[in-house]
Scaffold this motif. Structure first.
Motif, PDB file in Angstrom:
ATOM      1  N   GLY A 141      37.448  33.320  47.701  1.00 51.81           N
ATOM      2  CA  GLY A 141      36.966  33.386  46.327  1.00 51.81           C
ATOM      3  C   GLY A 141      37.533  34.576  45.576  1.00 51.81           C
ATOM      4  O   GLY A 141      37.951  34.461  44.422  1.00 51.81           O
ATOM      5  N   ILE A 142      37.578  35.716  46.218  1.00 54.38           N
ATOM      6  CA  ILE A 142      38.143  36.917  45.591  1.00 54.38           C
ATOM      7  C   ILE A 142      39.630  36.706  45.318  1.00 54.38           C
ATOM      8  O   ILE A 142      40.125  37.033  44.240  1.00 54.38           O
ATOM      9  CB  ILE A 142      37.905  38.154  46.484  1.00 54.38           C
ATOM     10  N   TRP A 143      40.334  36.140  46.284  1.00 53.20           N
ATOM     11  CA  TRP A 143      41.768  35.863  46.103  1.00 53.20           C
ATOM     12  C   TRP A 143      41.973  34.896  44.939  1.00 53.20           C
ATOM     13  O   TRP A 143      42.832  35.107  44.085  1.00 53.20           O
ATOM     14  CB  TRP A 143      42.359  35.283  47.386  1.00 53.20           C
ATOM     15  N   ALA A 144      41.174  33.836  44.884  1.00 50.98           N
ATOM     16  CA  ALA A 144      41.310  32.832  43.834  1.00 50.98           C
ATOM     17  C   ALA A 144      41.037  33.433  42.460  1.00 50.98           C
ATOM     18  O   ALA A 144      41.767  33.158  41.496  1.00 50.98           O
ATOM     19  CB  ALA A 144      40.361  31.659  44.104  1.00 50.98           C
ATOM     20  N   GLU A 145      40.009  34.247  42.348  1.00 52.57           N
ATOM     21  CA  GLU A 145      39.693  34.853  41.056  1.00 52.57           C
ATOM     22  C   GLU A 145      40.764  35.862  40.640  1.00 52.57           C
ATOM     23  O   GLU A 145      41.085  35.967  39.453  1.00 52.57           O
ATOM     24  CB  GLU A 145      38.311  35.489  41.096  1.00 52.57           C
ATOM     25  N   THR A 146      41.321  36.578  41.590  1.00 47.99           N
ATOM     26  CA  THR A 146      42.405  37.514  41.274  1.00 47.99           C
ATOM     27  C   THR A 146      43.625  36.758  40.766  1.00 47.99           C
ATOM     28  O   THR A 146      44.236  37.143  39.770  1.00 47.99           O
ATOM     29  CB  THR A 146      42.766  38.349  42.522  1.00 47.99           C
ATOM     30  N   LEU A 147      43.967  35.660  41.416  1.00 49.46           N
ATOM     31  CA  LEU A 147      45.080  34.818  40.968  1.00 49.46           C
ATOM     32  C   LEU A 147      44.781  34.227  39.590  1.00 49.46           C
ATOM     33  O   LEU A 147      45.650  34.201  38.713  1.00 49.46           O
ATOM     34  CB  LEU A 147      45.342  33.706  41.980  1.00 49.46           C
ATOM     35  N   ALA A 148      43.541  33.792  39.377  1.00 52.71           N
ATOM     36  CA  ALA A 148      43.146  33.209  38.089  1.00 52.71           C
ATOM     37  C   ALA A 148      43.269  34.236  36.966  1.00 52.71           C
ATOM     38  O   ALA A 148      43.763  33.913  35.879  1.00 52.71           O
ATOM     39  CB  ALA A 148      41.710  32.679  38.172  1.00 52.71           C
ATOM     40  N   VAL A 149      42.854  35.466  37.208  1.00 56.91           N
ATOM     41  CA  VAL A 149      42.948  36.521  36.196  1.00 56.91           C
ATOM     42  C   VAL A 149      44.406  36.769  35.842  1.00 56.91           C
ATOM     43  O   VAL A 149      44.770  36.863  34.661  1.00 56.91           O
ATOM     44  CB  VAL A 149      42.250  37.815  36.676  1.00 56.91           C
ATOM     45  N   ALA A 150      45.266  36.863  36.848  1.00 60.52           N
ATOM     46  CA  ALA A 150      46.696  37.083  36.593  1.00 60.52           C
ATOM     47  C   ALA A 150      47.275  35.931  35.782  1.00 60.52           C
ATOM     48  O   ALA A 150      48.024  36.139  34.817  1.00 60.52           O
ATOM     49  CB  ALA A 150      47.442  37.247  37.913  1.00 60.52           C
ATOM     50  N   TYR A 151      46.929  34.715  36.140  1.00 63.25           N
ATOM     51  CA  TYR A 151      47.411  33.526  35.444  1.00 63.25           C
ATOM     52  C   TYR A 151      46.957  33.530  33.984  1.00 63.25           C
ATOM     53  O   TYR A 151      47.749  33.270  33.066  1.00 63.25           O
ATOM     54  CB  TYR A 151      46.898  32.282  36.174  1.00 63.25           C
ATOM     55  N   LEU A 152      45.683  33.843  33.755  1.00 62.62           N
ATOM     56  CA  LEU A 152      45.151  33.860  32.390  1.00 62.62           C
ATOM     57  C   LEU A 152      45.816  34.944  31.549  1.00 62.62           C
ATOM     58  O   LEU A 152      46.114  34.727  30.371  1.00 62.62           O
ATOM     59  CB  LEU A 152      43.639  34.056  32.410  1.00 62.62           C
ATOM     60  N   ARG A 153      46.065  36.093  32.137  1.00 63.78           N
ATOM     61  CA  ARG A 153      46.753  37.161  31.398  1.00 63.78           C
ATOM     62  C   ARG A 153      48.147  36.736  30.997  1.00 63.78           C
ATOM     63  O   ARG A 153      48.604  37.045  29.887  1.00 63.78           O
ATOM     64  CB  ARG A 153      46.781  38.433  32.233  1.00 63.78           C
ATOM     65  N   LEU A 154      48.828  36.020  31.882  1.00 60.34           N
ATOM     66  CA  LEU A 154      50.163  35.505  31.542  1.00 60.34           C
ATOM     67  C   LEU A 154      50.098  34.515  30.382  1.00 60.34           C
ATOM     68  O   LEU A 154      51.063  34.378  29.637  1.00 60.34           O
ATOM     69  CB  LEU A 154      50.811  34.847  32.758  1.00 60.34           C
ATOM     70  N   LYS A 155      48.976  33.832  30.241  1.00 59.28           N
ATOM     71  CA  LYS A 155      48.802  32.870  29.149  1.00 59.28           C
ATOM     72  C   LYS A 155      48.287  33.523  27.867  1.00 59.28           C
ATOM     73  O   LYS A 155      48.004  32.843  26.896  1.00 59.28           O
ATOM     74  CB  LYS A 155      47.832  31.756  29.584  1.00 59.28           C
ATOM     75  N   GLY A 156      48.127  34.847  27.873  1.00 55.91           N
ATOM     76  CA  GLY A 156      47.732  35.553  26.668  1.00 55.91           C
ATOM     77  C   GLY A 156      46.244  35.821  26.513  1.00 55.91           C
ATOM     78  O   GLY A 156      45.799  36.245  25.444  1.00 55.91           O
ATOM     79  N   TYR A 157      45.461  35.581  27.540  1.00 54.49           N
ATOM     80  CA  TYR A 157      44.032  35.860  27.487  1.00 54.49           C
ATOM     81  C   TYR A 157      43.779  37.316  27.870  1.00 54.49           C
ATOM     82  O   TYR A 157      44.503  37.891  28.677  1.00 54.49           O
ATOM     83  CB  TYR A 157      43.258  34.968  28.467  1.00 54.49           C
ATOM     84  N   ARG A 158      42.732  37.873  27.306  1.00 51.76           N
ATOM     85  CA  ARG A 158      42.269  39.200  27.694  1.00 51.76           C
ATOM     86  C   ARG A 158      40.947  38.997  28.430  1.00 51.76           C
ATOM     87  O   ARG A 158      39.961  38.522  27.858  1.00 51.76           O
ATOM     88  CB  ARG A 158      42.064  40.081  26.461  1.00 51.76           C
ATOM     89  N   VAL A 159      40.933  39.329  29.698  1.00 52.48           N
ATOM     90  CA  VAL A 159      39.733  39.154  30.516  1.00 52.48           C
ATOM     91  C   VAL A 159      38.755  40.262  30.149  1.00 52.48           C
ATOM     92  O   VAL A 159      39.077  41.444  30.238  1.00 52.48           O
ATOM     93  CB  VAL A 159      40.076  39.185  32.016  1.00 52.48           C
ATOM     94  N   ILE A 160      37.557  39.859  29.703  1.00 47.28           N
ATOM     95  CA  ILE A 160      36.565  40.859  29.313  1.00 47.28           C
ATOM     96  C   ILE A 160      35.459  41.016  30.353  1.00 47.28           C
ATOM     97  O   ILE A 160      34.788  42.042  30.372  1.00 47.28           O
ATOM     98  CB  ILE A 160      35.976  40.573  27.910  1.00 47.28           C
ATOM     99  N   GLU A 161      35.287  40.022  31.200  1.00 51.59           N
ATOM    100  CA  GLU A 161      34.309  40.124  32.294  1.00 51.59           C
ATOM    101  C   GLU A 161      34.822  39.320  33.477  1.00 51.59           C
ATOM    102  O   GLU A 161      35.468  38.286  33.311  1.00 51.59           O
ATOM    103  CB  GLU A 161      32.938  39.556  31.900  1.00 51.59           C
ATOM    104  N   ARG A 162      34.495  39.830  34.653  1.00 45.96           N
ATOM    105  CA  ARG A 162      34.814  39.115  35.891  1.00 45.96           C
ATOM    106  C   ARG A 162      33.603  39.248  36.801  1.00 45.96           C
ATOM    107  O   ARG A 162      33.076  40.335  36.993  1.00 45.96           O
ATOM    108  CB  ARG A 162      36.042  39.746  36.530  1.00 45.96           C
ATOM    109  N   ASN A 163      33.150  38.127  37.322  1.00 46.31           N
ATOM    110  CA  ASN A 163      31.971  38.099  38.198  1.00 46.31           C
ATOM    111  C   ASN A 163      30.751  38.715  37.533  1.00 46.31           C
ATOM    112  O   ASN A 163      30.036  39.516  38.120  1.00 46.31           O
ATOM    113  CB  ASN A 163      32.251  38.807  39.528  1.00 46.31           C
ATOM    114  N   TRP A 164      30.497  38.325  36.296  1.00 46.00           N
ATOM    115  CA  TRP A 164      29.330  38.822  35.586  1.00 46.00           C
ATOM    116  C   TRP A 164      28.096  38.130  36.155  1.00 46.00           C
ATOM    117  O   TRP A 164      28.044  36.904  36.259  1.00 46.00           O
ATOM    118  CB  TRP A 164      29.457  38.561  34.089  1.00 46.00           C
ATOM    119  N   ARG A 165      27.111  38.912  36.539  1.00 45.33           N
ATOM    120  CA  ARG A 165      25.911  38.361  37.176  1.00 45.33           C
ATOM    121  C   ARG A 165      24.657  38.737  36.402  1.00 45.33           C
ATOM    122  O   ARG A 165      24.551  39.843  35.892  1.00 45.33           O
ATOM    123  CB  ARG A 165      25.768  38.898  38.594  1.00 45.33           C
TER     124      ARG A 165
END
Length: 130
Positions: A21-45
């Protein structure tokens, strides 16, 4: 196998799943940044649920649920209605804590990761109903 052996096996499976799960979310964040997204939260609980990723691009705030399966087609279909409702309750609560984001357009996406190949970004996978 003894009871303690079963427990250890279950703990090992849980640890492996957390690592995936951690690996997948790290890959997802990198992918989204490449698409121009700015990640503002990760694993918000919160007590209402967990949101994998909240990302912003322009006037859009996207809730992104990361799903991993052996096949990306299976990952995309892995988000059932009760899970969607829980995510939306968490999103509603999040927006109450961040009023500066309240005027943004909302979108709910799924980022599906399979064993091989590129991530599959299912844009607008479902609509928030609030």
């Amino acid at each position: 196998m003894t009871r303690s052996g079963k427990k250890n096996h279950r703990q090992q499976r849980g640890t492996a799943a957390r690592r995936r799960g951690i690996w997948a979310e790290t890959l997802a964040v990198a992918y989204l940044r490449l698409k121009g997204y700015r990640v503002i939260e990760r694993n918000w609980r919160s007590k209402l649920g967990e949101i994998d990723i909240l990302a912003r691009r322009g006037n859009l705030l996207a809730l992104i649920e990361v799903k991993t399966r052996a096949d990306t087609g299976l990952a995309g279909g892995a988000l059932l209605q009760p899970q969607r409702q829980r995510l939306l309750r968490a999103l509603s609560h999040y927006l109450k804590t961040r009023p500066e984001l309240a005027g943004l357009d909302l979108r709910c996406d799924v980022l599906a990761l399979g064993r091989f190949g590129w991530p599959v970004h299912l844009v607008d996978a479902w609509r928030p109903d609030f």
